[in-house]
Design an enzyme around this catalytic site. Structure first.
Site, PDB file in Angstrom:
ATOM      1  N   LYS A 103       8.797  -6.866  15.996  1.00 45.52           N
ATOM      2  CA  LYS A 103      10.113  -6.356  16.434  1.00 45.52           C
ATOM      3  C   LYS A 103      10.014  -5.764  17.839  1.00 45.52           C
ATOM      4  O   LYS A 103       8.928  -5.380  18.297  1.00 45.52           O
ATOM      5  CB  LYS A 103      10.656  -5.307  15.456  1.00 45.52           C
ATOM      6  N   ASP A 135       9.204   2.267   9.580  1.00 42.03           N
ATOM      7  CA  ASP A 135       9.704   0.998  10.135  1.00 42.03           C
ATOM      8  C   ASP A 135       9.768  -0.126   9.098  1.00 42.03           C
ATOM      9  O   ASP A 135      10.290  -1.204   9.388  1.00 42.03           O
ATOM     10  CB  ASP A 135       8.793   0.525  11.285  1.00 42.03           C
TER      11      ASP A 135
END
Ligand code: C5P
Length: 285
Positions: free
Chosen positions: A11, A137
């Site tokens: 990401k 996350d």
């Protein structure tokens, strides 16, 4: 024995804002995240009739119960109340480590997705709750795509995909930052820059490429750049080669540039490869 395969995508933080410290010690965040085409591959064997093992082809990644894949599997089987009778997780890494690209979190998310794809015990919401036990996350990594993340990172809302022609060039300088130490520095010294998340969400909705580029922002960047001036050096180089914007992702060390198309990105990447050992071209996924 059953073998499962799963890709785990990296990401980037298009934005990262720190809203304040919470009573539980974590920080309230607001981030626009985007998953990208650089991925690790997981091969998971269930029912190996041996003690659990994790293997990773990248030196320096834990290969025991400290590995986030191991932790994710443990959380999954504990919640399900099932014993797999031996588990072997082989992690084939492509996502840079210590990079701010959520590599470990994504591998943990990939483990949960693979196991749940096989057993189907939990719905998406429950899977994200299990993910949060492994790391802040992980819920986003389960969710994927372009999203606004709030809370510790687990309060997620979907945003439209980025325009398909946009391309990122990633440059990974050789330093790594301790996340808790960086949060402590921000707590002590205060925040110097904040993203305009509302404007970024609008720019994404309007597919305003130049707007997305100019609104990339990361509240960690000034503090990290102070200790590692190479961050600003890479940003300047990406911008001078035509990037619409360039920023640190997460706590770094990867600095990414956003480019209008593959040709512009390839030209920049080729030149930057002479200076930096690790350069990647990736697309939003
Ligand atoms: O959740 P995770 O284990 O990935 O977090 C690592 C560290 O980062 C935490 O121990 C905490 O110091 C910091 N953190 C935070 N606020 C968040 C996420 C992480 O302070 N929202």
């Amino acid at each position: 024995m059953i073998t499962l395969q799963q890709f785990a995508y990296g990401k980037l933080n298009l934005t990262l804002d720190i809203l304040g410290k919470r009573p539980d010690g974590y920080h309230e965040l607001e981030m626009v995240m985007c998953s990208v085409s650089l991925s690790d591959r997981l091969v998971i064997s269930i029912g190996t009739c041996e003690p659990w093992r994790v293997r990773c082809d990248r030196p320096g990644i834990p290969q025991d119960e400290d590995n986030l894949c191991y932790k994710a599997a443990k959380v999954y089987y504990d919640a399900a109340g099932v014993d797999p009778n031996g588990l072997f997780i082989n992690v084939l890494k492509n996502i840079p480590a210590q990079a701010g690209m959520g590599g470990g979190s994504s591998d943990a998310a990939g483990t949960l997705l693979a196991l749940n794809g096989h057993y189907g015990f939990f719905n998406d919401e429950k899977l994200r709750q299990l993910g949060l036990k492994v790391g802040s996350d992980v819920p986003y990594c389960l969710f994927g795509g372009v999203a606004l993340a709030r809370g510790r990172g687990e309060v997620l809302s979907r945003l439209p995909d980025l325009p398909k022609d946009l391309v990122f060039v990633l440059v990974k300088p050789e330093f790594s930052v301790s996340t808790p130490a960086l949060f402590a520095k921000i707590d002590a010294e205060g925040i110097r820059v904040r993203p305009d998340n509302e404007a970024m969400v609008k720019a994404i909705k309007k597919k305003d490429r130049a707007g997305i580029g100019s609104l990339l922002q990361n509240a960690f960047e000034p503090a990290v750049s102070e200790d590692y001036p190479v961050v600003q050096e890479i940003r300047r180089q990406l911008l001078s080669r035509g990037a619409l914007g360039a920023r640190l992702t997460g706590t770094g060390s990867v600095v990414f540039g956003l480019f209008r198309d593959k040709m512009a990105a390839a030209r920049a990447a080729l030149e930057l490869q002479d200076k930096y050992r690790e350069v990647h071209i990736v697309t939003p996924v």
